[in-house]
Design an enzyme around this catalytic site. Structure first.
Site, mmCIF file in Angstrom:
data_model
loop_
_atom_site.group_PDB
_atom_site.id
_atom_site.type_symbol
_atom_site.label_atom_id
_atom_site.label_comp_id
_atom_site.label_asym_id
_atom_site.label_seq_id
_atom_site.Cartn_x
_atom_site.Cartn_y
_atom_site.Cartn_z
ATOM 1 N N TYR A 181 0.766 -1.267 0.586
ATOM 2 C CA TYR A 181 0.035 0.345 0.284
ATOM 3 C C TYR A 181 0.995 1.649 0.077
ATOM 4 O O TYR A 181 0.655 2.181 -1.182
ATOM 5 C CB TYR A 181 -0.940 -0.031 1.575
ATOM 6 C CG TYR A 181 -1.814 1.418 1.012
ATOM 7 C CD1 TYR A 181 -2.439 1.623 0.105
ATOM 8 C CD2 TYR A 181 -1.636 1.509 2.447
ATOM 9 C CE1 TYR A 181 -3.007 3.370 1.003
ATOM 10 C CE2 TYR A 181 -2.739 2.799 2.937
ATOM 11 C CZ TYR A 181 -3.108 3.439 2.514
ATOM 12 O OH TYR A 181 -4.426 4.841 2.268
ATOM 13 N N TYR B 154 3.856 -5.977 16.986
ATOM 14 C CA TYR B 154 4.054 -5.335 15.786
ATOM 15 C C TYR B 154 5.466 -4.264 15.907
ATOM 16 O O TYR B 154 5.575 -3.524 15.868
ATOM 17 C CB TYR B 154 2.810 -5.059 15.121
ATOM 18 C CG TYR B 154 2.823 -3.708 14.512
ATOM 19 C CD1 TYR B 154 3.527 -3.979 12.667
ATOM 20 C CD2 TYR B 154 2.533 -2.330 13.933
ATOM 21 C CE1 TYR B 154 3.782 -2.576 11.761
ATOM 22 C CE2 TYR B 154 2.292 -1.483 13.265
ATOM 23 C CZ TYR B 154 3.269 -1.467 12.125
ATOM 24 O OH TYR B 154 3.226 -0.715 11.279
ATOM 25 N N PHE C 136 1.461 7.702 11.602
ATOM 26 C CA PHE C 136 0.066 7.198 12.541
ATOM 27 C C PHE C 136 -1.312 6.977 11.500
ATOM 28 O O PHE C 136 -0.394 5.853 10.470
ATOM 29 C CB PHE C 136 -0.608 8.286 12.835
ATOM 30 C CG PHE C 136 0.942 9.053 13.816
ATOM 31 C CD1 PHE C 136 2.048 9.502 13.660
ATOM 32 C CD2 PHE C 136 0.318 9.287 15.390
ATOM 33 C CE1 PHE C 136 2.628 9.672 14.605
ATOM 34 C CE2 PHE C 136 0.804 9.547 16.766
ATOM 35 C CZ PHE C 136 2.486 9.311 16.445
ATOM 36 N N ASN C 137 -1.879 6.692 11.308
ATOM 37 C CA ASN C 137 -3.089 5.934 10.354
ATOM 38 C C ASN C 137 -2.894 6.622 8.992
ATOM 39 O O ASN C 137 -3.879 7.627 8.753
ATOM 40 C CB ASN C 137 -4.596 6.215 11.275
ATOM 41 C CG ASN C 137 -4.844 5.574 12.756
ATOM 42 O OD1 ASN C 137 -3.799 6.296 13.371
ATOM 43 N ND2 ASN C 137 -4.961 4.400 12.339
HETATM 44 N N1 UFG Z 1 -12.339 0.491 14.543
HETATM 45 C C1 UFG Z 1 -13.758 0.776 14.908
HETATM 46 N N2 UFG Z 1 -13.784 -0.586 13.686
HETATM 47 C C2 UFG Z 1 -13.294 -1.419 13.052
HETATM 48 C C3 UFG Z 1 -11.758 -1.000 12.622
HETATM 49 C C4 UFG Z 1 -11.622 -0.244 13.204
HETATM 50 O O1 UFG Z 1 -14.295 1.237 15.818
HETATM 51 O O2 UFG Z 1 -14.109 -1.772 11.944
HETATM 52 C C5 UFG Z 1 -11.226 1.449 15.396
HETATM 53 C C6 UFG Z 1 -10.567 1.272 15.832
HETATM 54 O O3 UFG Z 1 -11.036 0.269 17.057
HETATM 55 C C7 UFG Z 1 -9.069 2.215 16.600
HETATM 56 C C8 UFG Z 1 -9.483 3.179 14.780
HETATM 57 O O4 UFG Z 1 -11.635 2.324 14.263
HETATM 58 O O5 UFG Z 1 -10.081 2.819 17.614
HETATM 59 C C9 UFG Z 1 -8.832 3.163 14.400
HETATM 60 O O6 UFG Z 1 -8.877 1.769 13.484
HETATM 61 P P1 UFG Z 1 -7.236 1.280 12.090
HETATM 62 O O7 UFG Z 1 -7.427 -0.462 12.433
HETATM 63 O O8 UFG Z 1 -7.705 1.456 11.323
HETATM 64 O O9 UFG Z 1 -6.104 1.791 12.932
HETATM 65 P P2 UFG Z 1 -5.495 1.687 14.409
HETATM 66 O O10 UFG Z 1 -5.607 2.583 14.488
HETATM 67 O O11 UFG Z 1 -5.531 0.307 14.984
HETATM 68 O O12 UFG Z 1 -3.798 0.797 13.774
HETATM 69 C C10 UFG Z 1 -2.924 1.903 12.562
HETATM 70 C C11 UFG Z 1 -2.068 1.290 11.627
HETATM 71 C C12 UFG Z 1 -1.259 -0.268 12.691
HETATM 72 C C13 UFG Z 1 -0.285 1.040 12.978
HETATM 73 C C14 UFG Z 1 -1.422 1.493 13.931
HETATM 74 C C15 UFG Z 1 -0.287 2.274 15.481
HETATM 75 O O13 UFG Z 1 -2.486 0.211 10.815
HETATM 76 O O14 UFG Z 1 -0.237 0.054 11.917
HETATM 77 O O15 UFG Z 1 -1.910 2.807 13.784
HETATM 78 O O16 UFG Z 1 -1.076 2.409 16.760
HETATM 79 F F1 UFG Z 1 0.508 0.200 14.387
#
Ligand code: UFG
Length: 330
Positions: A11, A141, A169-170
């Site tokens: 990606y 990770y 970050f995201n």
């Molecule tokens: N979330 C939902 N519903 C879903 C999917 C996600 O509510 O179906 C929430 C998660 O709980 C989180 C937010 O949306 O609060 C963002 O979730 P993501 O999975 O999109 O991203 P993350 O913040 O968990 O993870 C990202 C990157 C990782 C990295 C991390 C750093 O994808 O690679 O940030 O904390 F490690």
């Protein structure tokens, strides 16, 4: 001299490879195609299929191509998977990087920019997060990415090698040409999952917890467009080429959006009602992650172009609409 993009079929790697090609750079992409897609590699880049844990493959690559610097994305990046299968993450992310650095040192390739993550911080003590804030990962990770940063530091101490670690970050969005975008299998990220609802692929989006200590109770994240991340890699490599020292930079917009706000914005972009259902918290989710990216702006001259969530989601929406099955044929 060429720039080697490892994991350039993934990606963020594919968006960076394209940005490099668009900037007129000579680009070599290597990828094992385990999670990446050949179709995501820019036509102008020379492609080699292989794995960073394969020393012979890397040696041959460095002997065939004249490489000025490496941008290293080749890693596994699913937080949940890393908790279930930690050794997979140690093997690919850490052992793979060890083999890579060995081969780079042996061939005198002395510049590397690589993907680190906000997950290196764990539960932050304050937001916005600064680069020298405490790092205490809450998942495997993030632990392997932090260990990669430390490995680079010690190798740099002993050998002629300089590195830049970029803590994303995201990552989200897609190239505005809608020819490349996010395609994970399985998908776990919020924005692509939300967009599966108007695509007719899921009936509703789950909100993982609404009892966090945030204004609307849902988790807050800093969403940064993949093309802005791509530009930061080019700037970081140029920084090393121009004599810059080892460094670590956060990459985010410095603005947080809650899960509910992201869903609301996706409703506005797609015109779809997107039903949402509150479910239990997902293990390991910090309440808030927001970056201070002042250092990247000051030192690298980085200027994110996509600072508005509506536009970010709109680029993702255009990609998903035009590629309902990602890179796979319908
Ligand atoms: N979330 C939902 N519903 C879903 C999917 C996600 O509510 O179906 C929430 C998660 O709980 C989180 C937010 O949306 O609060 C963002 O979730 P993501 O999975 O999109 O991203 P993350 O913040 O968990 O993870 C990202 C990157 C990782 C990295 C991390 C750093 O994808 O690679 O940030 O904390 F490690």
């Amino acid at each position: 001299m060429a720039i080697l993009v490892l994991g350039g079929a993934g990606y963020i790697g594919s968006h960076t490879a394209l940005a490099l090609c668009e900037a007129g750079r000579d680009v070599v992409v290597a990828d094992n195609l385990e999670t990446g897609f050949k179709a995501a590699v820019p036509e102008k880049a020379r492609f080699y299929q292989g794995d960073i844990r394969d020393r012979e493959f890397l040696d041959k690559l460095f002997e065939t191509e004249k490489i000025e610097g490496v941008i290293h994305f080749a890693a596994n990046s699913q937080v949940g998977e890393s908790m279930k299968d930690p050794l997979k993450y140690y093997d690919n992310n850490l052992c793979g990087t060890k083999v890579l650095l060995d081969s780079m040192v042996a061939h005198g390739v002395n510049k590397i920019v690589f993907s680190s993550t906000a997950a290196t911080y764990g539960e932050p003590e304050r937001v916005p997060i600064l680069e020298d804030d405490k790092t205490d990962p809450t998942n495997c990770y993030g632990e392997t990415k932090l260990a990669m940063e430390h490995m680079m530091k010690w190798v740099s101490n002993a050998h002629d090698l300089k590195f830049v670690a970029l803590r994303y970050f995201n990552a989200c969005g897609a190239h505005p040409n809608a020819k490349i975008g996010e395609a994970h299998n399985p998908e776990t990220h919020l924005i692509p999952l939300i967009l599966q609802v108007p695509m007719g692929k899921r009936p509703q989006i789950s909100i993982f917890g609404d009892d966090y200590a945030t204004p609307d109770g849902t988790c807050i994240r800093d969403y940064i467009h993949v093309c802005d991340l791509a530009q930061a890699h080019i700037l970081a490599l140029d920084y090393l080429v121009n004599g810059g020292d080892n460094n670590v930079f956060n990459l985010g917009n410095g603005v947080g959006f809650s899960v509910k706000e992201v869903i609301e914005e996706a409703r506005s972009v797609t015109g779809h009602e997107i039903p949402a259902k509150v479910e239990a918290r997902r293990a390991g989710d910090p309440a808030q992650l927001i970056a201070s990216s002042e250092k990247a702006k000051t030192v690298l001259g980085w200027k994110p172009e996509y600072d508005d969530l509506h536009t970010i989601i709109d680029t993702a929406w255009k990609w998903h609409q035009s590629h309902p099955n990602g890179y796979e044929e319908a």
